[in-house]
Design a protein around this motif. Structure first.
Motif, PDB file in Angstrom:
ATOM      1  N   ASP A 101      41.259  61.650  -3.269  1.00 30.79           N
ATOM      2  CA  ASP A 101      39.888  61.652  -2.954  1.00 30.79           C
ATOM      3  C   ASP A 101      40.024  62.824  -2.168  1.00 30.79           C
ATOM      4  N   GLU A 102      39.689  64.092  -2.916  1.00 26.19           N
ATOM      5  CA  GLU A 102      39.218  65.089  -2.476  1.00 26.19           C
ATOM      6  C   GLU A 102      38.477  65.339  -1.455  1.00 26.19           C
ATOM      7  N   ALA A 103      37.624  64.942  -1.041  1.00 24.59           N
ATOM      8  CA  ALA A 103      36.631  65.116  -0.013  1.00 24.59           C
ATOM      9  C   ALA A 103      37.213  65.348   1.215  1.00 24.59           C
ATOM     10  N   LEU A 104      38.104  64.060   0.973  1.00 28.50           N
ATOM     11  CA  LEU A 104      38.994  63.802   2.878  1.00 28.50           C
ATOM     12  C   LEU A 104      39.829  65.074   3.023  1.00 28.50           C
ATOM     13  N   LYS A 105      40.667  65.074   0.892  1.00 25.25           N
ATOM     14  CA  LYS A 105      41.612  66.285   1.277  1.00 25.25           C
ATOM     15  C   LYS A 105      40.716  67.346   2.417  1.00 25.25           C
ATOM     16  N   ALA A 106      39.356  67.392   1.622  1.00 25.57           N
ATOM     17  CA  ALA A 106      38.793  68.712   2.510  1.00 25.57           C
ATOM     18  C   ALA A 106      38.453  67.970   3.731  1.00 25.57           C
ATOM     19  N   LEU A 107      38.032  67.351   4.034  1.00 24.94           N
ATOM     20  CA  LEU A 107      37.818  67.152   5.791  1.00 24.94           C
ATOM     21  C   LEU A 107      39.157  67.086   6.377  1.00 24.94           C
ATOM     22  N   VAL A 108      40.417  66.978   5.901  1.00 25.20           N
ATOM     23  CA  VAL A 108      42.035  67.112   6.689  1.00 25.20           C
ATOM     24  C   VAL A 108      41.678  68.653   7.072  1.00 25.20           C
ATOM     25  N   GLU A 109      41.787  68.635   5.808  1.00 25.26           N
ATOM     26  CA  GLU A 109      41.971  70.631   6.189  1.00 25.26           C
ATOM     27  C   GLU A 109      41.798  71.481   6.790  1.00 25.26           C
ATOM     28  N   THR A 110      40.257  71.355   7.059  1.00 26.83           N
ATOM     29  CA  THR A 110      39.219  71.397   7.955  1.00 26.83           C
ATOM     30  C   THR A 110      39.373  70.817   8.948  1.00 26.83           C
ATOM     31  N   LEU A 111      39.458  69.826   9.611  1.00 24.65           N
ATOM     32  CA  LEU A 111      40.207  69.628  10.668  1.00 24.65           C
ATOM     33  C   LEU A 111      41.612  70.356  11.719  1.00 24.65           C
ATOM     34  N   SER A 112      42.734  70.728  10.449  1.00 28.57           N
ATOM     35  CA  SER A 112      43.709  70.654  10.818  1.00 28.57           C
ATOM     36  C   SER A 112      43.650  71.653  11.113  1.00 28.57           C
ATOM     37  N   GLU A 113      43.216  72.741  10.377  1.00 26.37           N
ATOM     38  CA  GLU A 113      43.292  74.126  10.562  1.00 26.37           C
ATOM     39  C   GLU A 113      41.738  74.244  11.940  1.00 26.37           C
ATOM     40  N   ALA A 114      41.076  73.973  11.955  1.00 23.47           N
ATOM     41  CA  ALA A 114      40.382  73.585  13.396  1.00 23.47           C
ATOM     42  C   ALA A 114      41.249  73.462  14.598  1.00 23.47           C
ATOM     43  N   ILE A 115      41.878  72.389  14.643  1.00 31.14           N
ATOM     44  CA  ILE A 115      42.809  72.089  16.075  1.00 31.14           C
ATOM     45  C   ILE A 115      44.415  72.982  15.739  1.00 31.14           C
ATOM     46  N   ASP A 116      44.760  74.073  15.129  1.00 37.43           N
ATOM     47  CA  ASP A 116      45.367  75.511  14.791  1.00 37.43           C
ATOM     48  C   ASP A 116      45.024  76.637  15.628  1.00 37.43           C
ATOM     49  N   LEU A 117      43.758  76.032  15.782  1.00 37.68           N
ATOM     50  CA  LEU A 117      42.279  77.279  17.186  1.00 37.68           C
ATOM     51  C   LEU A 117      42.067  76.838  17.966  1.00 37.68           C
ATOM     52  N   ILE A 118      42.781  75.625  18.239  1.00 39.38           N
ATOM     53  CA  ILE A 118      42.316  74.901  19.535  1.00 39.38           C
ATOM     54  C   ILE A 118      43.246  75.634  20.471  1.00 39.38           C
ATOM     55  N   GLY A 119      44.422  75.246  20.392  1.00 41.73           N
ATOM     56  CA  GLY A 119      45.839  76.550  21.685  1.00 41.73           C
ATOM     57  C   GLY A 119      45.556  74.569  22.306  1.00 41.73           C
ATOM     58  N   ASN A 120      45.430  75.357  23.666  1.00 38.90           N
ATOM     59  CA  ASN A 120      45.440  74.932  24.926  1.00 38.90           C
ATOM     60  C   ASN A 120      43.560  74.947  25.910  1.00 38.90           C
ATOM     61  N   ASP A 121      42.924  75.646  25.123  1.00 41.66           N
ATOM     62  CA  ASP A 121      42.029  76.015  25.379  1.00 41.66           C
ATOM     63  C   ASP A 121      40.854  74.576  25.430  1.00 41.66           C
ATOM     64  N   LYS A 122      40.454  74.182  26.627  1.00 44.33           N
ATOM     65  CA  LYS A 122      39.835  73.314  27.109  1.00 44.33           C
ATOM     66  C   LYS A 122      38.250  73.311  26.132  1.00 44.33           C
ATOM     67  N   ASN A 123      37.581  74.872  25.986  1.00 52.97           N
ATOM     68  CA  ASN A 123      35.886  75.023  25.441  1.00 52.97           C
ATOM     69  C   ASN A 123      36.333  74.716  24.100  1.00 52.97           C
ATOM     70  N   ARG A 124      37.482  75.662  23.497  1.00 51.37           N
ATOM     71  CA  ARG A 124      37.935  74.994  21.987  1.00 51.37           C
ATOM     72  C   ARG A 124      37.976  73.340  21.672  1.00 51.37           C
ATOM     73  N   PHE A 125      38.809  72.811  22.430  1.00 51.39           N
ATOM     74  CA  PHE A 125      38.785  71.630  21.768  1.00 51.39           C
ATOM     75  C   PHE A 125      37.203  70.560  21.892  1.00 51.39           C
ATOM     76  N   GLN A 126      36.319  71.095  23.003  1.00 48.99           N
ATOM     77  CA  GLN A 126      35.744  70.569  23.149  1.00 48.99           C
ATOM     78  C   GLN A 126      34.466  71.068  21.632  1.00 48.99           C
ATOM     79  N   THR A 127      34.605  71.987  21.285  1.00 49.57           N
ATOM     80  CA  THR A 127      34.414  72.383  20.285  1.00 49.57           C
ATOM     81  C   THR A 127      34.225  71.660  18.894  1.00 49.57           C
TER      82      THR A 127
END
Length: 147
Positions: A101-127
């Motif tokens: 499932d290439e679509a699921l891979k695309a979603l997971v890669e996008t979400l993983s990249e977003a998680i890496d940008l959150i850190g401990n920032d509550k506003n980024r988590f909400q985004t």
């Protein structure tokens, strides 16, 4: 997810790293508009092959993590940060279950990249939550499969 996905292989063009960084880190009207536009485009692409239950399995965990974020918190607790990071192997497991499932891979890669940008920032988590919720909504809006 160490390997890179060929977005054309699935017909799903994921959110570019540049746009994802803008969405996750900028506090501007343009960033909010970009979130909505990218979620619409990405959700529509995912709707062609990804089922709602595949997305909801991951989204349910995000909602559970969100319950641990207190309104009075200025930053994300270490426990919340840990749970977010542990979401990455859980998503990788989902990709393993649906290996073609290439679509699921695309979603997971996008979400993983977003998680890496959150850190401990509550506003980024909400985004992050808002982005994921918008992707799910547009997936359904564009006729995403229910099973």
């Amino acid at each position: 997810m160490g390997r890179s996905l060929n977005p054309q292989a699935a017909g799903v063009k994921r959110i570019s790293p540049e746009n994802l960084r803008r969405i996750m880190t900028e506090s501007s009207e343009e960033a909010v508009k970009l979130l909505v536009e990218e979620a619409d485009r990405f959700g529509k692409g995912l709707s062609k092959s990804l089922t709602t239950s595949q997305i909801r399995n991951i989204f349910g965990e995000v909602r559970s993590i969100e319950q641990d974020v207190l309104p009075t918190d200025q930053q994300l607790s270490l426990d919340v940060q840990r749970r977010l990071l542990m979401l990455k192997p859980k998503m990788a497991y989902q990709v393993g279950r649906f290996s073609n499932d290439e679509a699921l891979k695309a979603l997971v890669e996008t979400l993983s990249e977003a998680i890496d940008l959150i850190g401990n920032d509550k506003n980024r988590f909400q985004t992050f939550v808002n982005l994921f919720e918008a992707i799910l909504a547009y997936h359904r809006c564009h006729g995403g499969k229910t099973n």
